[in-house]
Design an enzyme around this catalytic site. Structure first.
Site, PDB file in Angstrom:
ATOM      1  N   SER A  15      69.905 -84.102 -69.268  1.00 13.77           N
ATOM      2  CA  SER A  15      70.033 -83.103 -70.330  1.00 13.77           C
ATOM      3  C   SER A  15      69.016 -81.975 -70.211  1.00 13.77           C
ATOM      4  CB  SER A  15      69.901 -83.765 -71.701  1.00 13.77           C
ATOM      5  OG  SER A  15      68.669 -84.451 -71.824  1.00 13.77           O
ATOM      6  N   ASP A 188      60.882 -83.483 -79.489  1.00 12.79           N
ATOM      7  CA  ASP A 188      60.940 -84.841 -78.925  1.00 12.79           C
ATOM      8  C   ASP A 188      60.081 -85.010 -77.679  1.00 12.79           C
ATOM      9  OD1 ASP A 188      62.386 -83.534 -76.939  1.00 12.79           O
ATOM     10  OD2 ASP A 188      64.270 -84.523 -77.377  1.00 12.79           O
ATOM     11  N   HIS A 191      62.967 -82.487 -74.228  1.00 12.56           N
ATOM     12  CA  HIS A 191      63.853 -81.338 -74.061  1.00 12.56           C
ATOM     13  C   HIS A 191      63.041 -80.060 -74.231  1.00 12.56           C
ATOM     14  CE1 HIS A 191      66.589 -84.687 -75.102  1.00 12.56           C
ATOM     15  NE2 HIS A 191      67.303 -84.142 -74.127  1.00 12.56           N
TER      16      HIS A 191
END
Length: 210
Positions: A15, A188, A191
């Site tokens: 991601s 987080d 990311h």
């Protein structure tokens, strides 16, 4: 600049790379290559080296571990016929050990991670650049930071054995972490958001321009 006119770069990862890229192939105008560091690299190459016409392709897949990426390597990376492959993987190899502590079958332990990196490299005839996973936590004794550092070290070790350039993203983020709380960059700690994506993109461009 180590890139040649008309070359294709395939970015492969999870991601952190994906960041909203187009399906099935992350290429083309606007957000075709996503909204993150691949988009910024594509923009830097267009603005700074318009004569080169570099083709950037984003084949990141959110949630992937190195095990997952190896399983789709031939179809999603090699079949794109790249001149360069940029590999950034390992975040979920570590993260699953913390957010899925009862599902050990989805964990990718250090030696499997090492083997997966080498298996992908063995399959690849294109030139490669690797980037280490990172965890935006300045406390090196934090359990997840300590574990991520272990995987980052493996990435650097295996790249060095093969003569593959490897960008230490944990070290790249070290300067801003002296001044900014990690959640300011990304809630987080993984990311990268706009700030982190720009930091990654700048580090990548420096590698190209050595």
């Amino acid at each position: 600049m180590i890139l040649k006119k008309g070359q294709k770069i395939v970015f492969a990862g999870d991601s952190v790379t994906d960041d909203g890229r187009k399906r099935p192939i992350g290429e083309g105008l606007w957000e075709g290559v996503g909204k993150g560091f691949v988009r910024m690299i594509d923009t830097f190459l267009t603005v700074d080296y318009p004569e080169l016409f570099i083709h950037c392709v984003n084949m990141g897949e959110s949630g992937n571990t190195s095990r997952d990426l190896l399983a789709r390597w031939d179809k999603d990376v090699l079949e794109r016929n790249p001149d360069w492959v940029v590999l950034c993987i390992g975040f979920n190899d570590v993260w699953r050990q913390y957010d899925s502590p009862t599902q050990q079958d989805c964990w990718v332990m250090p030696e499997e991670y090492r083997n997966n990196l080498n298996a992908m490299a063995d399959k690849t005839t294109a030139k490669m650049i690797w980037m280490t996973p990172y965890y935006l936590e300045p406390n090196e004794n934090d359990p997840m930071r300590k574990r991520m550092d272990e995987y980052g070290a493996i990435c650097k070790e295996e790249a060095a054995k093969r003569g593959i350039p490897c960008i230490d993203l944990q070290e790249t983020f070290a300067e801003i972490l002296k001044y900014r709380y990690p959640a300011y960059i990304t809630w987080d700690r993984v990311h990268p958001g706009w700030t982190g994506s720009l930091i990654i993109a700048r580090a990548f461009m420096k590698e190209l321009e050595k």
